[in-house]
Design a protein around this motif. Structure first.
Motif: not given
Length: 86
Positions: A21-28, A30-31, A79-86
């Motif tokens: 749920e935390n992972v899904k919340a981060i992704l949501e 960030q749209n 590391r999720l946010a950093a990978l999404l930003a690459e």
């Protein structure tokens, strides 16, 4: 990835898992669109994770495209946010 291509995100998890749920919340937040694969009660899907990444534990996040994905195991979600930003 160059230009306007967006990395594909696949989340392997199950409902009721707080880390999932935390992972899904981060992704949501960030749209970011993502594919959700619910492994609850589906040992064959956990078998796939074990073959691909050597683990049956969730959540597991795949990020990439063009047949090349990097997996974040449940212990690497910082590391999720950093990978999404690459």
């Amino acid at each position: 990835m160059a230009g306007t291509q967006t990395k594909k995100v696949v989340v392997w998890g199950r409902e009721g898992c707080s880390y999932c749920e935390n992972v899904k919340a981060i992704l949501e937040e960030q749209n970011r669109p993502y594919e959700w694969i619910d492994v609850a009660g589906k040992d064959v899907l956990r078998d796939v994770l074990e073959v691909k990444y050597g683990t049956r534990l969730i959540p597991l996040v795949e990020i990439g495209g063009d047949g090349k994905y990097e997996a974040l195991l449940y212990t690497q979600l910082d590391r999720l946010a950093a990978l999404l930003a690459e």
